[in-house]
Scaffold this motif. Structure first.
Motif, short mmCIF file in Angstrom:
data_model
loop_
_atom_site.label_atom_id
_atom_site.label_comp_id
_atom_site.label_asym_id
_atom_site.label_seq_id
_atom_site.Cartn_x
_atom_site.Cartn_y
_atom_site.Cartn_z
N ILE A 21 0.84 -1.20 0.00
CA ILE A 21 0.00 0.00 0.00
C ILE A 21 0.87 1.25 0.00
CG2 ILE A 21 -1.67 1.33 1.37
CD1 ILE A 21 -2.85 -1.03 -0.23
N GLY A 22 1.95 1.23 0.77
CA GLY A 22 2.87 2.37 0.78
C GLY A 22 3.49 2.61 -0.59
N LYS A 23 3.88 1.54 -1.26
CA LYS A 23 4.47 1.68 -2.60
C LYS A 23 3.44 2.19 -3.60
CE LYS A 23 8.15 -1.68 -2.02
NZ LYS A 23 8.79 -2.91 -2.49
N VAL A 24 2.21 1.70 -3.51
CA VAL A 24 1.16 2.16 -4.42
C VAL A 24 0.88 3.64 -4.19
CG1 VAL A 24 -1.29 1.95 -5.00
CG2 VAL A 24 0.13 -0.11 -4.79
N ARG A 25 0.82 4.05 -2.93
CA ARG A 25 0.61 5.48 -2.63
C ARG A 25 1.70 6.34 -3.27
NH1 ARG A 25 -0.63 4.68 3.43
NH2 ARG A 25 -2.88 4.53 3.39
N ASN A 26 2.94 5.90 -3.11
CA ASN A 26 4.05 6.66 -3.69
C ASN A 26 3.92 6.73 -5.21
OD1 ASN A 26 5.18 7.18 -1.20
ND2 ASN A 26 6.55 5.41 -1.28
N ARG A 34 -1.92 6.57 -13.24
CA ARG A 34 -1.80 5.10 -13.12
C ARG A 34 -2.87 4.50 -12.21
NH1 ARG A 34 3.75 3.07 -11.60
NH2 ARG A 34 2.80 1.16 -12.33
N LEU A 35 -3.83 5.30 -11.79
CA LEU A 35 -4.86 4.83 -10.86
C LEU A 35 -5.56 3.57 -11.38
CD1 LEU A 35 -6.50 5.22 -8.28
CD2 LEU A 35 -8.07 6.63 -9.62
N ASP A 36 -5.92 3.56 -12.65
CA ASP A 36 -6.66 2.42 -13.20
C ASP A 36 -5.87 1.11 -13.14
OD1 ASP A 36 -8.92 3.90 -13.71
OD2 ASP A 36 -8.40 4.29 -15.81
N GLU A 37 -4.58 1.17 -13.25
CA GLU A 37 -3.78 -0.06 -13.18
C GLU A 37 -3.42 -0.42 -11.75
OE1 GLU A 37 0.69 0.49 -14.26
OE2 GLU A 37 -0.44 1.94 -15.46
N LEU A 38 -3.34 0.56 -10.85
CA LEU A 38 -2.92 0.28 -9.48
C LEU A 38 -4.09 -0.04 -8.54
CD1 LEU A 38 -0.14 2.98 -9.10
CD2 LEU A 38 0.14 0.51 -9.39
N LEU A 39 -5.26 0.48 -8.84
CA LEU A 39 -6.41 0.23 -7.98
C LEU A 39 -6.74 -1.26 -7.86
CD1 LEU A 39 -8.59 1.39 -6.18
CD2 LEU A 39 -10.02 1.68 -8.21
N PRO A 40 -6.77 -2.03 -8.96
CA PRO A 40 -7.02 -3.47 -8.81
C PRO A 40 -5.97 -4.16 -7.95
CG PRO A 40 -7.33 -2.82 -11.09
CD PRO A 40 -6.73 -1.64 -10.37
#
Length: 82
Positions: A21-26, A34-40
């Protein structure tokens, strides 16, 4: 013994979930497109973390049934033997 290993593994899953989650937030802070690829990825990781929590609940119940020991709510010290 296996039920106690499940308890230790849950801590590992929690740590990996928070790291991800920390890496995705960064990544999202750097590039919000990149929200559409990272949200899943976030959703799947949350579901896996929840499955680990449910497995922990089952393991805690198994320990109570076999040993009569209450290990819920942090009443246990868990180490994983590799």
């Amino acid at each position: 013994k296996l039920a106690h290993e499940v308890l230790a593994t849950d801590d590992e899953v929690d740590a990996l979930f928070h790291e991800l989650i920390g890496k995705v937030r960064n990544e999202l802070r750097e590039d919000g497109s990149r929200l559409d690829e990272l949200l899943p990825l976030m959703l799947v990781s949350k579901h896996i973390e929840r499955i680990a929590d449910l497995a922990t609940n089952i393991a805690e119940d198994a320990i109570y049934l076999v040993d009569g020991e209450i290990v819920r709510h942090g009443r246990h010290h868990v180490t994983r033997e590799d």
